[in-house]
Design a protein around this motif. Structure first.
Motif, short mmCIF file in Angstrom:
data_model
loop_
_atom_site.label_atom_id
_atom_site.label_comp_id
_atom_site.label_asym_id
_atom_site.label_seq_id
_atom_site.Cartn_x
_atom_site.Cartn_y
_atom_site.Cartn_z
N GLU A 1 0.69 -1.13 0.01
CA GLU A 1 0.03 0.06 -0.22
C GLU A 1 0.95 1.42 0.03
N ARG A 2 0.51 2.17 -0.66
CA ARG A 2 1.45 3.46 -0.76
C ARG A 2 0.92 4.24 0.39
N LYS B 1 0.41 7.47 0.21
CA LYS B 1 -0.46 8.62 -0.27
C LYS B 1 -1.04 8.09 -1.72
N PRO B 2 -2.21 7.71 -1.74
CA PRO B 2 -2.80 7.13 -2.97
C PRO B 2 -2.38 8.27 -4.13
N SER C 1 -3.09 10.31 -7.48
CA SER C 1 -4.36 11.07 -7.92
C SER C 1 -3.94 11.50 -9.35
N SER D 1 -9.15 -4.56 -7.75
CA SER D 1 -7.85 -3.69 -8.63
C SER D 1 -7.66 -4.67 -9.96
N GLN E 1 -8.80 2.37 -7.21
CA GLN E 1 -8.39 1.18 -6.29
C GLN E 1 -6.72 0.49 -6.41
N LYS E 2 -6.53 0.50 -7.70
CA LYS E 2 -5.27 -0.34 -7.82
C LYS E 2 -3.82 1.08 -7.55
N ASP E 3 -4.33 2.15 -7.80
CA ASP E 3 -3.42 3.56 -7.57
C ASP E 3 -3.46 3.54 -5.94
N ARG E 4 -4.06 3.01 -5.03
CA ARG E 4 -3.66 2.83 -3.62
C ARG E 4 -2.44 1.94 -3.22
N PHE E 5 -2.07 1.27 -4.29
CA PHE E 5 -0.97 0.46 -3.92
C PHE E 5 0.03 0.33 -5.12
N GLN E 6 1.32 -0.12 -4.84
CA GLN E 6 2.30 -0.27 -5.81
C GLN E 6 2.88 -1.57 -5.89
#
Length: 369
Positions: free
Chosen positions: A167-168, A170-171, A173, A285, A318-323
């Motif tokens: 999880e990032r 900071k998501p 944007s 995601s 949803q995917k961009d909350r993670f890396q």
């Protein structure tokens, strides 16, 4: 009367003698007990001194090192790696690559002659399907010889996945509406292993038959389209809405780099394999082919997502909350460090693996084609 007194005196003397003898024997016995107890304590202390010596240098021997590892790190902490078989007896660990040749039809030494303090590791980032050409490690002589496994499975003693998702802080944007509008192509698939055990070629063929005015573009050795590995991510980001991350084998926990390499792109991954993807990826995601009754239902849903900006964007949000992290060199370095850490652990566990093939997980022929 005199005789009775004499006999009574002798009885007292005898009793005193026996009491003294018992006391002396008891003292000698207890003294020996305390000595033995102290000796045990000393010996235990000496064992712990050795085991707690975390600064001990360990040699890790690669018995048959894969070529792709040659440029990877060769040291971590107090552990160093070598491929010199002449230091076999001096090595703390011997690693055998199951997917490579030269492992030998039988172990280098018999179990009875083996250094029982030495750890033997079975290494494989490939499945039993991919290893089928090399049957050496499946011989009965190798049973009960390995102590640890080093694989892509979470259950392995040394877990080395093809990638991870975290999880990032900071998501991200983004302008998801703009992303949706610029993508004019449906799905892409990059594949070089044709006619795989997972029957993914047939699966994609049937998907294409269900599509009408949309298409799945196939890149690589198994398709008509060609693109360099450096240009492919940009192509996905700019043009495509879906990427097919289909595995070449249906095996337990088997998720390869194809998923992690494209996870950070502005694209929805469609996955197909035997692994429980929700343990690796955040729900919402990705799209899993196993969640649909048949290929036709899958394609209909993908079309729906591709034409609905809100639904499509929800996957990217949803995917961009993670890396995703997919650097195999870093994963290898972490594995070496984990081995070193285990070797310097005073509570080191050294087990015996009966069936190495079973440890790699079950592989099946899929029933969705």
């Amino acid at each position: 009367m005199f005789v009775k007194k004499l006999m009574k005196a002798k009885c007292v003397q005898v009793c005193v003698f026996f009491c003294c003898a018992i006391c002396i024997s008891y003292y000698a016995y207890m003294d020996q007990i305390f000595k033995n107890t102290n000796q045990v304590s000393i010996e235990i202390g000496e064992v712990h001194v050795v085991l707690n010596n975390t600064n001990h240098t360990h040699m890790i021997l690669w018995w048959n090192q894969p070529k792709w590892i040659e440029s990877f790190p060769r040291k971590c902490g107090y552990c160093s790696l070598t491929t010199d078989r002449s230091v076999f007896s001096k090595s703390s660990v011997v690693v055998f690559s199951l997917a490579n040749g030269n492992i030998g039809s039988k172990p280098p030494v018999e179990n009875i002659k083996r250094n029982q303090n030495q750890i033997w590791i079975a290494f494989s980032l490939e499945t039993n399907v991919a290893n089928s050409w090399n049957r050496e490690y499946r011989n009965k002589q190798w049973k009960n010889m390995f102590n640890w496994t080093w694989t892509y499975r979470p259950s392995a003693d040394i877990f080395m996945p093809y990638g991870k998702v975290s999880e990032r802080l900071k998501p991200l944007s983004k302008n998801y509406s703009m992303i949706f509008q610029r993508k004019k192509k449906f799905a892409a698939w990059a594949v070089s292993h044709c006619n795989a055990h997972s029957l993914r070629d047939k699966f994609v063929e049937k998907m294409r038959m269900c599509l009408q005015n949309k298409s799945i573009d196939i890149f690589g050795k198994c398709g008509p389209l060609k693109v360099s590995s450096s240009e492919f991510p940009t192509l996905l980001n700019n043009d495509y809405k879906f990427y097919l991350a289909f595995e070449n084998a249906f095996c337990d926990d088997y998720i390869t780099e194809k998923l992690f390499a494209n996870y950070n792109n502005d694209i929805i991954n469609v996955v197909r394999g035997k692994s429980n993807y929700t343990k690796t990826l955040p729900i919402g995601s990705f799209i899993n082919t196993n969640d649909f009754r048949n290929i036709n239902d899958l394609v209909r849903y993908m079309i729906k997502v591709s034409e609905n900006e809100t639904l499509f964007s929800s996957y990217l949000i949803q995917k961009d909350r993670f890396q995703a992290w997919g650097n195999l060199k870093e994963q290898y370095q972490q594995s070496i460090c984990e081995i070193c850490q285990k070797l310097n652990n005073p509570f080191l566990k050294r087990k015996s693996i009966v069936n190495t093939e079973k440890e790699l997980g079950q592989c099946i022929k899929p029933g969705d084609v």
